[in-house]
Design a protein around this motif. Structure first.
Motif, PDB file in Angstrom:
ATOM      1  N   PRO A 303       0.819  -1.215   0.000  1.00  0.00           N
ATOM      2  CA  PRO A 303       0.000   0.000   0.000  1.00  0.00           C
ATOM      3  C   PRO A 303       0.851   1.263   0.000  1.00  0.00           C
ATOM      4  CG  PRO A 303      -0.029  -1.065   2.145  1.00  0.00           C
ATOM      5  CD  PRO A 303       0.634  -2.025   1.214  1.00  0.00           C
ATOM      6  N   VAL A 304       0.348   2.267  -0.704  1.00  0.00           N
ATOM      7  CA  VAL A 304       1.078   3.527  -0.867  1.00  0.00           C
ATOM      8  C   VAL A 304       0.678   4.496   0.229  1.00  0.00           C
ATOM      9  CG1 VAL A 304       1.449   5.504  -2.392  1.00  0.00           C
ATOM     10  CG2 VAL A 304       1.255   3.187  -3.353  1.00  0.00           C
ATOM     11  N   LYS A 305       1.653   5.006   0.950  1.00  0.00           N
ATOM     12  CA  LYS A 305       1.391   5.958   2.030  1.00  0.00           C
ATOM     13  C   LYS A 305       1.293   7.395   1.517  1.00  0.00           C
ATOM     14  CE  LYS A 305       3.821   3.116   5.447  1.00  0.00           C
ATOM     15  NZ  LYS A 305       4.999   3.024   6.362  1.00  0.00           N
ATOM     16  N   ARG A 306       2.051   7.688   0.462  1.00  0.00           N
ATOM     17  CA  ARG A 306       2.039   9.061  -0.065  1.00  0.00           C
ATOM     18  C   ARG A 306       2.398   9.046  -1.543  1.00  0.00           C
ATOM     19  NH1 ARG A 306       5.413  10.943   3.126  1.00  0.00           N
ATOM     20  NH2 ARG A 306       7.288  11.097   1.850  1.00  0.00           N
ATOM     21  N   VAL A 307       1.738   9.906  -2.312  1.00  0.00           N
ATOM     22  CA  VAL A 307       2.015  10.048  -3.741  1.00  0.00           C
ATOM     23  C   VAL A 307       2.518  11.465  -3.995  1.00  0.00           C
ATOM     24  CG1 VAL A 307       1.043  10.092  -6.067  1.00  0.00           C
ATOM     25  CG2 VAL A 307       0.256   8.376  -4.416  1.00  0.00           C
ATOM     26  N   THR A 308       3.645  11.573  -4.680  1.00  0.00           N
ATOM     27  CA  THR A 308       4.176  12.875  -5.074  1.00  0.00           C
ATOM     28  C   THR A 308       4.248  12.916  -6.596  1.00  0.00           C
ATOM     29  OG1 THR A 308       5.531  13.006  -3.072  1.00  0.00           O
ATOM     30  CG2 THR A 308       6.107  14.483  -4.883  1.00  0.00           C
ATOM     31  N   ARG A 309       3.558  13.872  -7.194  1.00  0.00           N
ATOM     32  CA  ARG A 309       3.580  13.988  -8.648  1.00  0.00           C
ATOM     33  C   ARG A 309       4.734  14.892  -9.082  1.00  0.00           C
ATOM     34  NH1 ARG A 309      -1.326  16.151 -12.683  1.00  0.00           N
ATOM     35  NH2 ARG A 309      -0.251  15.646 -14.633  1.00  0.00           N
ATOM     36  N   LEU A 310       5.464  14.457 -10.090  1.00  0.00           N
ATOM     37  CA  LEU A 310       6.510  15.263 -10.709  1.00  0.00           C
ATOM     38  C   LEU A 310       6.059  15.621 -12.120  1.00  0.00           C
ATOM     39  CD1 LEU A 310       9.681  13.160  -9.741  1.00  0.00           C
ATOM     40  CD2 LEU A 310       8.592  14.985  -8.421  1.00  0.00           C
ATOM     41  N   GLU A 311       6.344  16.826 -12.551  1.00  0.00           N
ATOM     42  CA  GLU A 311       5.971  17.252 -13.896  1.00  0.00           C
ATOM     43  C   GLU A 311       7.201  17.699 -14.670  1.00  0.00           C
ATOM     44  OE1 GLU A 311       3.058  20.325 -13.516  1.00  0.00           O
ATOM     45  OE2 GLU A 311       1.449  18.935 -12.954  1.00  0.00           O
ATOM     46  N   PRO A 312       7.216  17.494 -15.992  1.00  0.00           N
ATOM     47  CA  PRO A 312       8.316  18.006 -16.806  1.00  0.00           C
ATOM     48  C   PRO A 312       8.509  19.500 -16.585  1.00  0.00           C
ATOM     49  CG  PRO A 312       6.943  16.525 -18.090  1.00  0.00           C
ATOM     50  CD  PRO A 312       6.221  16.756 -16.783  1.00  0.00           C
ATOM     51  N   GLU A 313       9.728  19.953 -16.740  1.00  0.00           N
ATOM     52  CA  GLU A 313      10.034  21.355 -16.453  1.00  0.00           C
ATOM     53  C   GLU A 313       9.602  22.249 -17.613  1.00  0.00           C
ATOM     54  OE1 GLU A 313      14.059  21.437 -14.912  1.00  0.00           O
ATOM     55  OE2 GLU A 313      13.509  20.081 -13.287  1.00  0.00           O
ATOM     56  N   SER A 314       9.773  23.545 -17.471  1.00  0.00           N
ATOM     57  CA  SER A 314       9.065  24.504 -18.325  1.00  0.00           C
ATOM     58  C   SER A 314       9.541  24.550 -19.771  1.00  0.00           C
ATOM     59  CB  SER A 314       9.138  25.908 -17.716  1.00  0.00           C
ATOM     60  OG  SER A 314      10.474  26.327 -17.563  1.00  0.00           O
ATOM     61  N   ASP A 315      10.609  23.835 -20.128  1.00  0.00           N
ATOM     62  CA  ASP A 315      10.959  23.749 -21.545  1.00  0.00           C
ATOM     63  C   ASP A 315      10.091  22.728 -22.275  1.00  0.00           C
ATOM     64  OD1 ASP A 315      12.345  22.018 -19.847  1.00  0.00           O
ATOM     65  OD2 ASP A 315      14.003  21.715 -21.238  1.00  0.00           O
ATOM     66  N   PHE A 316       9.178  22.072 -21.528  1.00  0.00           N
ATOM     67  CA  PHE A 316       8.171  21.180 -22.109  1.00  0.00           C
ATOM     68  C   PHE A 316       6.783  21.702 -21.718  1.00  0.00           C
ATOM     69  CE2 PHE A 316      11.939  18.676 -22.315  1.00  0.00           C
ATOM     70  CZ  PHE A 316      11.770  17.835 -23.408  1.00  0.00           C
ATOM     71  N   PRO A 317       6.374  22.833 -22.276  1.00  0.00           N
ATOM     72  CA  PRO A 317       5.109  23.441 -21.859  1.00  0.00           C
ATOM     73  C   PRO A 317       3.899  22.594 -22.240  1.00  0.00           C
ATOM     74  CG  PRO A 317       5.959  24.525 -23.827  1.00  0.00           C
ATOM     75  CD  PRO A 317       7.039  23.599 -23.352  1.00  0.00           C
ATOM     76  N   SER A 318       2.885  22.629 -21.364  1.00  0.00           N
ATOM     77  CA  SER A 318       1.620  21.949 -21.634  1.00  0.00           C
ATOM     78  C   SER A 318       0.496  22.829 -21.096  1.00  0.00           C
ATOM     79  CB  SER A 318       1.586  20.574 -20.968  1.00  0.00           C
ATOM     80  OG  SER A 318       0.342  19.944 -21.179  1.00  0.00           O
ATOM     81  N   PRO A 319      -0.171  23.601 -21.942  1.00  0.00           N
ATOM     82  CA  PRO A 319      -1.194  24.537 -21.467  1.00  0.00           C
ATOM     83  C   PRO A 319      -2.304  23.899 -20.651  1.00  0.00           C
ATOM     84  CG  PRO A 319      -0.627  24.993 -23.759  1.00  0.00           C
ATOM     85  CD  PRO A 319       0.047  23.704 -23.395  1.00  0.00           C
ATOM     86  N   ASP A 320      -2.669  22.636 -20.967  1.00  0.00           N
ATOM     87  CA  ASP A 320      -3.761  21.980 -20.235  1.00  0.00           C
ATOM     88  C   ASP A 320      -3.253  21.114 -19.088  1.00  0.00           C
ATOM     89  OD1 ASP A 320      -2.643  19.860 -21.579  1.00  0.00           O
ATOM     90  OD2 ASP A 320      -4.456  19.290 -22.666  1.00  0.00           O
TER      91      ASP A 320
END
Length: 332
Positions: A303-320
């Motif tokens: 079982p997962v105690k905590r989830v941390t989301r990572l996102e690509p940095e700003s040289d990979f823009p995604s408006p949505d």
């Protein structure tokens, strides 16, 4: 097109200043799908400028204009490489061509080998994974690290440079692991700091997780030999599988059966450890993928105690905010 590229360069000015301060000269300069020219990407890898097309090719004249604009903006000379991958299978139109050009690029103070036209299709470092490598750099010190589907071992090298006590890179491709070894040498790492294991994912991960290895055998076919490794669990596991792959030992399918790879990675992670897992299929949303991940962890008894989301940095823009590359850190 050139106006859009020049506008993208200006938008990146502060990012590039920050990356330069971190000893990074690898980044995306133009992300065409969200900056006005779908299918066109412009990347810097240290001394190399890589232009790639995935929908329609561009002319040599347009490449020269892009090259000149980037050199003027960055105020440095770069070796230009153009790869047209607009065929149906996204292979280079000149995939028969190999050249001897080599260079060294840097990200977060870590050195990586850069090549020109090589035997593989993809660049030797995936730039959108910088967010994952940054997290590994900040969290690997004093930990044992398993890098699954390691490709050229960027994550493993970062972990070792950051002070991991043990790093094991697993990949089926001997060529990719050889580049990983070269990256390790570039960063003055020795055999006690980083290790490489050439193997099918399923045979390696099952042995590490202490699960019997089974094969799919057709009529009259003999079992295939595979390299052996002792069972072991790790403090930190990195899982970045390809969209699809098949062998005698199993099938990787990130759309229909992500749990087949995730379960093994979970079982190779120590209780209280962390698993950083990725999915790079654009048609799968973050929400539906995360739900699958959490269900799989529960069924596996992890079982997962905590989830941390990572996102690509700003040289990979995604408006949505719907990034093709999805990354989460699971705290077990």
């Amino acid at each position: 097109m050139l106006d859009l590229i020049q506008a993208a360069l200006i938008r990146r000015r502060s990012l590039l200043e920050n990356l330069q301060a971190e000893s990074s000269d690898c980044y995306r300069l133009f992300h065409g799908i969200n900056e006005g020219v779908p299918g066109l990407t412009v990347d810097r890898y240290g001394p190399q400028l890589l232009i790639q097309t995935f929908h329609e090719p561009v002319s040599s004249g347009d490449c020269e204009l892009i090259h000149a604009a980037v050199e003027a903006f960055l105020n440095c000379a770069l070796e230009m490489l153009y790869s047209d991958r607009s065929s149906a299978n996204s292979r280079r139109s000149d995939d028969y061509r190999v050249d001897s050009w080599e260079g060294i690029a840097h990200e977060l103070g870590v050195s990586y080998r850069v090549k020109g036209k090589h035997k593989g299709q993809d660049p030797l470092l995936f730039l959108d994974m910088r967010a994952g490598r940054r997290w590994i750099q900040q969290n690997a010190s004093g930990k044992s690290v398993l890098n699954l589907f390691s490709y050229t071992c960027g994550v493993g090298v970062v972990a070792a440079v950051a002070g991991a006590t043990r790093v094991l890179n697993v990949d089926f491709s001997t060529r990719s692991l050889d580049i990983g070894r070269e990256n390790a040498r570039l960063n003055h790492l020795n055999d006690q700091q980083i290790d490489f294991f050439q193997s099918d994912f399923f045979t390696a991960a099952k042995q590490l997780a202490n699960i019997p290895v089974k094969q799919r055998l057709g009529r009259g076919r003999k079992p295939k030999p595979f390299p052996h490794i002792a069972k072991e669990q790790f403090d930190l596991v990195f899982l970045d599988p390809p969209r699809w792959a098949k062998s005698a030992f199993g099938t990787v399918d990130l759309i229909r059966d992500y749990p087949s790879v995730l379960k093994l990675a979970l079982l190779a992670t120590k209780l209280g450890g962390q698993l950083l897992c990725a999915n790079n299929v654009a048609s799968v949303t973050y929400e539906e993928w995360l739900a699958i991940v959490l269900r799989c962890a529960d069924k596996a008894g992890c079982p997962v105690k905590r989830v941390t989301r990572l996102e690509p940095e700003s040289d990979f823009p995604s408006p949505d905010g719907q990034f093709p590359l999805k990354l989460v850190v699971l705290q077990l």
